[in-house]
Design a protein around this motif. Sequence first.
Motif, PDB file in Angstrom:
ATOM      1  N   PRO A 155      33.412  56.741  44.691  1.00 30.15           N
ATOM      2  CA  PRO A 155      33.656  57.682  43.617  1.00 30.15           C
ATOM      3  C   PRO A 155      32.744  58.910  43.741  1.00 30.15           C
ATOM      4  O   PRO A 155      31.587  58.783  44.103  1.00 30.15           O
ATOM      5  CB  PRO A 155      33.325  56.893  42.368  1.00 30.15           C
ATOM      6  CG  PRO A 155      32.386  55.860  42.810  1.00 30.15           C
ATOM      7  CD  PRO A 155      32.677  55.555  44.242  1.00 30.15           C
TER       8      PRO A 155
ATOM      9  N   ASN B 237      33.625  45.292  39.290  1.00 28.71           N
ATOM     10  CA  ASN B 237      33.910  46.676  39.641  1.00 28.71           C
ATOM     11  C   ASN B 237      34.609  46.791  40.988  1.00 28.71           C
ATOM     12  O   ASN B 237      35.055  47.861  41.374  1.00 28.71           O
ATOM     13  CB  ASN B 237      32.647  47.520  39.621  1.00 28.71           C
ATOM     14  CG  ASN B 237      31.512  46.845  40.342  1.00 28.71           C
ATOM     15  OD1 ASN B 237      31.192  45.702  40.034  1.00 28.71           O
ATOM     16  ND2 ASN B 237      30.927  47.517  41.298  1.00 28.71           N
ATOM     17  N   ARG B 238      34.720  45.692  41.708  1.00 27.94           N
ATOM     18  CA  ARG B 238      35.456  45.716  42.966  1.00 27.94           C
ATOM     19  C   ARG B 238      36.904  45.280  42.745  1.00 27.94           C
ATOM     20  O   ARG B 238      37.768  45.554  43.557  1.00 27.94           O
ATOM     21  CB  ARG B 238      34.758  44.769  43.955  1.00 27.94           C
ATOM     22  CG  ARG B 238      35.414  44.657  45.314  1.00 27.94           C
ATOM     23  CD  ARG B 238      35.288  45.926  46.114  1.00 27.94           C
ATOM     24  NE  ARG B 238      35.813  45.753  47.464  1.00 27.94           N
ATOM     25  CZ  ARG B 238      36.162  46.762  48.254  1.00 27.94           C
ATOM     26  NH1 ARG B 238      36.028  47.995  47.841  1.00 27.94           N
ATOM     27  NH2 ARG B 238      36.621  46.543  49.470  1.00 27.94           N
TER      28      ARG B 238
ATOM     29  N   VAL C 239      40.634  44.908  41.926  1.00 26.94           N
ATOM     30  CA  VAL C 239      41.723  45.857  41.719  1.00 26.94           C
ATOM     31  C   VAL C 239      42.803  45.269  40.812  1.00 26.94           C
ATOM     32  O   VAL C 239      43.683  45.977  40.366  1.00 26.94           O
ATOM     33  CB  VAL C 239      42.374  46.313  43.037  1.00 26.94           C
ATOM     34  CG1 VAL C 239      41.374  47.061  43.881  1.00 26.94           C
ATOM     35  CG2 VAL C 239      42.938  45.140  43.807  1.00 26.94           C
TER      36      VAL C 239
ATOM     37  N   ARG D 176      44.354  47.540  38.046  1.00 24.20           N
ATOM     38  CA  ARG D 176      43.736  48.867  38.071  1.00 24.20           C
ATOM     39  C   ARG D 176      44.363  49.638  39.230  1.00 24.20           C
ATOM     40  O   ARG D 176      43.804  49.711  40.334  1.00 24.20           O
ATOM     41  CB  ARG D 176      42.217  48.750  38.274  1.00 24.20           C
ATOM     42  CG  ARG D 176      41.531  48.007  37.148  1.00 24.20           C
ATOM     43  CD  ARG D 176      40.051  48.321  37.096  1.00 24.20           C
ATOM     44  NE  ARG D 176      39.352  47.915  38.307  1.00 24.20           N
ATOM     45  CZ  ARG D 176      38.160  48.393  38.665  1.00 24.20           C
ATOM     46  NH1 ARG D 176      37.550  49.282  37.907  1.00 24.20           N
ATOM     47  NH2 ARG D 176      37.578  47.977  39.754  1.00 24.20           N
TER      48      ARG D 176
ATOM     49  N   TRP E 209      44.639  52.570  39.953  1.00 24.48           N
ATOM     50  CA  TRP E 209      43.931  53.713  40.522  1.00 24.48           C
ATOM     51  C   TRP E 209      42.890  53.309  41.552  1.00 24.48           C
ATOM     52  O   TRP E 209      42.301  54.150  42.198  1.00 24.48           O
ATOM     53  CB  TRP E 209      43.309  54.532  39.392  1.00 24.48           C
ATOM     54  CG  TRP E 209      42.485  53.716  38.457  1.00 24.48           C
ATOM     55  CD1 TRP E 209      41.160  53.491  38.544  1.00 24.48           C
ATOM     56  CD2 TRP E 209      42.931  53.007  37.309  1.00 24.48           C
ATOM     57  NE1 TRP E 209      40.743  52.682  37.520  1.00 24.48           N
ATOM     58  CE2 TRP E 209      41.810  52.376  36.743  1.00 24.48           C
ATOM     59  CE3 TRP E 209      44.183  52.836  36.695  1.00 24.48           C
ATOM     60  CZ2 TRP E 209      41.889  51.586  35.602  1.00 24.48           C
ATOM     61  CZ3 TRP E 209      44.251  52.052  35.570  1.00 24.48           C
ATOM     62  CH2 TRP E 209      43.121  51.432  35.022  1.00 24.48           C
ATOM     63  N   THR E 210      42.631  52.021  41.689  1.00 21.56           N
ATOM     64  CA  THR E 210      41.675  51.606  42.713  1.00 21.56           C
ATOM     65  C   THR E 210      42.383  50.996  43.913  1.00 21.56           C
ATOM     66  O   THR E 210      41.789  50.249  44.671  1.00 21.56           O
ATOM     67  CB  THR E 210      40.695  50.569  42.155  1.00 21.56           C
ATOM     68  OG1 THR E 210      41.449  49.487  41.648  1.00 21.56           O
ATOM     69  CG2 THR E 210      39.829  51.143  41.061  1.00 21.56           C
TER      70      THR E 210
ATOM     71  N   TYR F 133      40.953  50.598  47.456  1.00 21.99           N
ATOM     72  CA  TYR F 133      39.996  49.566  47.866  1.00 21.99           C
ATOM     73  C   TYR F 133      40.610  48.635  48.906  1.00 21.99           C
ATOM     74  O   TYR F 133      39.903  47.988  49.651  1.00 21.99           O
ATOM     75  CB  TYR F 133      39.589  48.714  46.648  1.00 21.99           C
ATOM     76  CG  TYR F 133      38.615  49.365  45.701  1.00 21.99           C
ATOM     77  CD1 TYR F 133      38.156  50.659  45.900  1.00 21.99           C
ATOM     78  CD2 TYR F 133      38.137  48.657  44.601  1.00 21.99           C
ATOM     79  CE1 TYR F 133      37.272  51.243  45.010  1.00 21.99           C
ATOM     80  CE2 TYR F 133      37.249  49.237  43.716  1.00 21.99           C
ATOM     81  CZ  TYR F 133      36.826  50.534  43.922  1.00 21.99           C
ATOM     82  OH  TYR F 133      35.943  51.095  43.035  1.00 21.99           O
TER      83      TYR F 133
ATOM     84  N   ARG G 191      30.702  52.886  50.559  1.00 24.65           N
ATOM     85  CA  ARG G 191      30.295  51.638  49.934  1.00 24.65           C
ATOM     86  C   ARG G 191      29.961  50.572  50.973  1.00 24.65           C
ATOM     87  O   ARG G 191      29.461  49.519  50.631  1.00 24.65           O
ATOM     88  CB  ARG G 191      31.404  51.121  49.022  1.00 24.65           C
ATOM     89  CG  ARG G 191      31.722  52.009  47.867  1.00 24.65           C
ATOM     90  CD  ARG G 191      32.890  51.511  47.061  1.00 24.65           C
ATOM     91  NE  ARG G 191      34.141  51.525  47.793  1.00 24.65           N
ATOM     92  CZ  ARG G 191      34.894  52.608  47.956  1.00 24.65           C
ATOM     93  NH1 ARG G 191      34.514  53.741  47.450  1.00 24.65           N
ATOM     94  NH2 ARG G 191      36.017  52.551  48.639  1.00 24.65           N
TER      95      ARG G 191
ATOM     96  N   GLY H  48      37.435  54.564  38.729  1.00 29.34           N
ATOM     97  CA  GLY H  48      38.301  54.967  39.818  1.00 29.34           C
ATOM     98  C   GLY H  48      39.007  56.276  39.540  1.00 29.34           C
ATOM     99  O   GLY H  48      39.553  56.901  40.440  1.00 29.34           O
TER     100      GLY H  48
END
Lengths: 171, 237, 455, 736
Positions: A28, B104-105, B107, C126, C128-129, C132, C140, D11
């Motif tokens: 981010p 926080n990882r 999805v 989510r 928007w992620t 990942y 990261r 995000g």
Amino acid sequence: MKRSWFVGGLIVSIGTIATLLAVMYLLPLDLTERSPVQPLAFSHKVHAGDNGIHCLYCHRYAPKSTVAGIPAVADCRSCHLFIAPDKPEVKKLIAYWDKGEGIPWIRVNNVPDHVYFPHMMHIRARIDCGICHGKVATMERISRTASLKMGWCLDCHRQHKASIDCWTCHL
Amino acid sequence: MEKLTSPYKWGMVIDLDRCTGCGACVVACQAENNVGICEKQEIAEGRNMHWLRIERFWVGEYPDVRVRFLPVMCQHCQDAPCEPVCPVYASYHNPDGLNGQVYNRCVGTRYCGNNCPYAVRVFNFYPHEWPKPLDNQLSPDITVRARGVMEKCSFCIQRIRRAKEESSAEGRTIQDGEIQPACAQTCPAEAMTFGNLADPASRAARLARSPRRFHLLEHLGTHPSVVYLKGGGREHV
Amino acid sequence: MSEPPVTTKSVSQVNDELLSSLRPPTLGWYLLAFFLGAVVACGLAAFTWQMMNGMYVTGKNRPVMWGFYITGFVFWVGLSHSGTMVSSILRLSRAHWRRPILRAAEAMTVFCITVAGLFPLIHLGRNWTFFYMIPYPNQRGLWPNFRSPLLWDMTAITAYIIGSTLFLYLGLLPDLAVVRDRTTGWRHKVYAVLAMGWRGSAREWSIYHKASTLMAALIIPVAVSVHSIVAWDFAVTVVPGWHSTIFPPYFVIGAILSGVAAVITLMIIIRKIFRLEEYLTPLHFDNMGKLLLVISLLWTYAYFVEVHITWYAHEPIEWEVFSFLSSNYTPQLLIMLVGNSLLPIIFLCFRKMRRSIGVMLMVSLWVNVAMFIERFLIIVPTLSHKNMPFAWGTYSPSLVETLVNLAALAGFALLFTLFAKFFPIVALSDVRELELREAKVPMGRARLSSIAGKE
Amino acid sequence: MKRRTFLQLGGMTVASAFLAGCQGQNEKLIPYLIPPDEGVTPGKATYYASSCSGCPAGCGILVRVSEGRAKKIEGNPRHPVNRGRLCARGQAALQELYHPDRIQQPLRRSGPRGSGKFQKISWSEALDLLSDTLKELQQEPNTGSLALLTPQLTGSLATLTGVFMRSFGSTHHLAYELLAPDWLRLANRYSFGQPDLPFYDLAETRYLLSFGADFVENHLSPVQYGNAFGRMRQGRDTVRGHFTYIGGRMSLTGASADRWMPAKPGSEGVLALGLARLILAGSLHDKAALSNSGIRPEELLARLRNYDLQRVADATGLAKNSIVEVAREFATTRPSLAMAGESVAFQSNGLEAVRAIQLLNTLVGNLNRPGGVYPASADPSTGALLRKESSFSELLALIASMRAGKIKAALIKGNPVHTVPPVTGFQEALDTVPFIVSFATVLDDTALQAELILPDHAALESWGDVVPLAGSRTMVYGTMQPVVTPLYDTRQFADVLLATASRLGGPLAAALPEESFVEYLKFSQAQRFSSEKEEDLELLWVELLSGGGHFAPDQAPEKHYRWASSAVIADPPTPAFAGEANKFPLHLQVYPSTAFHDGRGAVLPWLQQLPDPMSTVVWGSWIEINPKTASSLGISQGDLVEVTSPRSSLRLPAVVYPGIRPDMVAIPLGQGHHGGGRYAKDRGVNPLTLLSLLNGKEQLAAWNATRVRVTRISKKGDLVSAGHPEGSYRGDLIGI
């Protein structure tokens, strides 16, 4: 004519792709100001540099708590009642005290809320404050020098053979 | 993620003969771990957020009816079905033998939730609110989960962390009984015993060798870290 | 092989007819496109709503964490097998009757897999992620988990999208050249770029043939692997009812079944709309019907094996899942069995039925509805009755999920409508090539087959 | 930014990046004005010892406090009652502090009564209003026109209220709780000549016979007994205590039993005497213990000749062989223990039944021995307030006074409007009281009726002391201290009384000269412990607060139970029930809910969403019906049914409950609030409204002696349960 278009298009698309990749790499994005103007022109250079006051003298909780702590207004005042009481910034400080308000410092070094960062573990591991906070003693106004991104944390943890278990930092 | 050698393998022994099903552990867990308040509608839709539930089974018919209680939380399997299916390692294996979950990882594929045979993974379907000033009760030690991520019992990892920090300051390993997850700490009947299964002398390890021991859904080969002890002789004497 | 269509038309006439779809759009076309666009917009709105509010707007819960989205995903992945399988298998087996339907089938593949690929993103908690999950170097220092079937999925689907797009594009090349030559203005320029300077020389044709044969051979394993991997999403779990070794072949067969049925449906629609009765004859439907019959028989066998093993092993929880399914989802189960087995087998055994457009349309539609239900029955009842009886649950799709699924259908149709308007929907060159090959060349007084002969 | 918003938006930064441009989003970092005390480290939690006031059990708690906010309540490991353990209600007390609907300052009614319209006033106005009203009352000849209603109080608050009311000159201090163990004190006085509550040594017993004593959820000291139960089962190497539960409804406690005997309601006394007869007839009794108690076995056997096996089996509806087995096991597996509970006591023959159960303990020598029953420690200083034996008759007396218009003002702590069964006429009587003051923390049913609301501190903001109810043999004295600074402009109940006393002046001010309750506490503790540590009271005070109280585990009291020789065992009369059997075929049992106790927990969301352990229902009320009865009435799980008693009727969803007699139905207490904040308001039903009044002997109300009929209304019962209704019967699938 056509070729120039083609080459132009190629350059534009490669540029776009590269930018996108760079943004993705950095996600981010960090948009906080690196060196915000503080309500008081407090100088770390004067305190920590010229006068050689140790970090832990003011940030006294760092060795025993997750937070380092910033000095209470009363702590600042107790010295400045005698030291340089006439300087304009010190007068501001005393004004805060008189009003009974805390000083609204602006946070410079910050990690997201889903990161658990215990100061005491790092002090205990003899990590120099400067590794994360930079050469504070030379800074007139404090500014962030480290990226504080996850990869940056991980590098250091790997170097020092510290735990890189996810739950070390993400509780 | 890296497999480090750890002197710990956390585990829990739940004695079903002691468990009265009173529900103290359920509230303790919710209080300790910032688990969202589930409105009636949410639970009606099957979106209960409790990390720990007490299953209640009826056996037999009146008047020879019996009740069996079974507290079920994340079993922290050694061969956990949830871990390999997560595409982003939000669910991973911790060096201490725990099933980690990194909020926080995550999805939100919910694949781990499907593949967990114990159905102990809960998903934040709703954004949970703590109407002021109820938000004051939120523990600063752990993340408040956003909607769209999976969460589950962590054996109160924040307590484990605290004990590790304290023990490392004193240059020792964690002693038996030093860590208690909220559920085990509050259980009135002391049905839950938490400890280091890698230390054969720990109370938990000793209890885990009881002849009454069994694992939940043992046939699946998940090798859970939660050991249950059978309720003894709840039949006519 | 079968009788090729005998044409006596001139080249330009054939071109005209086959390219009729490229004529300026009619009001009907606009209305259709608008309608489809509106449905897609509804779906997008529903998806936005879901993203703004959370997954609670869907019908999912614990333990049913997957629902209509993954059903849609598996269904569309299945449909996407149509093009590849039909087109490449027939291409490789040199069945000439394939030629008029080739393009539609290949385009369908591309659009289906694109639509299918959206579902896993839509269903994320989510969304928007999503990045990942993409393996790329990042600050990261994290990589995705290559052990996860979802990552295999992503890889396979990406590969399949690329492969099938190339496959479609390759087939389009000579036709684009034809279109290029028949258009003017900006369209001409666009087609010129797309045609990549195709001139139709013998060398080009020779390379083209080699390439398309190679692509056809390469795309089949990709297609098979895609649906096997989708099956592994389920088969590698420990969920009773999913944990089954027959799943990959069973899924692939199911995929081909729905794919072939979808191609038949599409053939009928195209035939009707573009008035291609002369190019898509009952013969084609006869052949497709035979294909569908065989695959339906295969599917029936695979289904029987799966249920039979559950029954024979009689593992309590597996049996519990099956009995729950059969008692609580009886109508759906019956529709599935009728649509996938009973109807195709009964009707398609008869040549007369196979050559009846109406029957074929009915059967192919039933197969597809049944196939969607089959995917649903694999996912939902199983998850509802997993291992822990206390935590059993139920699922019914919410409005949002239904809208998104409808939007997927509409989106597919919209893409197809647009495609048909801008690209030749019937493979011009392929049809003409056949014509050429079949043409009798005067050789003195005799008329002999051209040198091309049978392929 | 809050943690959660970060995760939500984490995000999305890409999007916001372009919108926010180069704007920084640095947070503020505000320092303390004055550094925190020594020993308090920011970022590290602090633990404060206090006592739980969620129920009379009075467990010790530790409250974790971070950055000035209470985060978690845990049991105090040093406290002898709960030994570091805590129940669900105790944990949830945190939410009382942070309840979003707390009353934030004094309120005065501005609309008609019950309308819920209040205006905010200041404390000085409120106290003026209160003291002016009380002054007027003082000038009247009849000073008995002031009533004080509280729950059963302990410790210094009990003395303070006592002094207040005495000095005011009023005798109407009612300390009433529906679930208070008055019945047990009364029975003890009859049987043993002393009203001390029993302390059951559950942990050491080998055979436990519970006659409806639901010690896991509510009875006396649930955490203490829950803990002891665990030790009874698996705390000893070779012995596993056996547990038989007797009662028509399998309660949460009964669910842990090895044997469940669903005796007919009201027949428990007959069963106990039948067991006694079998024991005597088989000469299985403890001869020494009997002679100690002055009981001659032959005489007693002759006295019990009516309780032959056939009659007992008929009366209880139990199988003969199981009665014989239980008698033999109870008498031969020693130490054994018989406990009597509310569901037995709340019958028309409750007192006799409880005494018959106590006789069983006497017969096999369970009195005053390990694994048996001892008198529990009681706080001598609080006197009669703690030892109510018939608060119900006091309630009736107060209602009569109210009806007669004698009561001009009522100060109410607690929520009697919800917890007193309406059949007593309390609610209507209260309507006639012109001036009602409520000390509620949220706008509960009682506060809605009040003229003036003087919001009390939450327990975690309060000072106090607690003497646990029957949780220990030895003296336990727990202290309460504020763990956070009060959130709102509230004042502690006791402080209000003291402030009023000083405003009123006269004898009241003289009797209560302290300015605050803390001072009063210090004073009373100085008195209490004066013999021990006279020299340094301040040190004693600090020790008390840091340790959470004073525990004297070594000081075993001298008190013993001895069967009073004068006590004749009375025959339990045939149970009487309100409502004719043909019109109202089902017995109704109302029982305290595991999560809400008598209803005080219903305001807290953690407890509302805690699945009831037995029915797994959340956020609502339900009625439990045996599957056979349900199917004969055409009722299935979750149907809306109407329950009609001779008094009134209620609509609520049905739960098909295999652990209940087919001729019984049961409804938990606790829901059906008209106020109580957003979580409790208008949720579920209050089954107390169904009850008819039927007195047993000595004005013990028989709350479990109402008959009802149940009819199905519709499918939509709005029942939400955490467990799958069918899955709950499929434990076989996981081998449970």
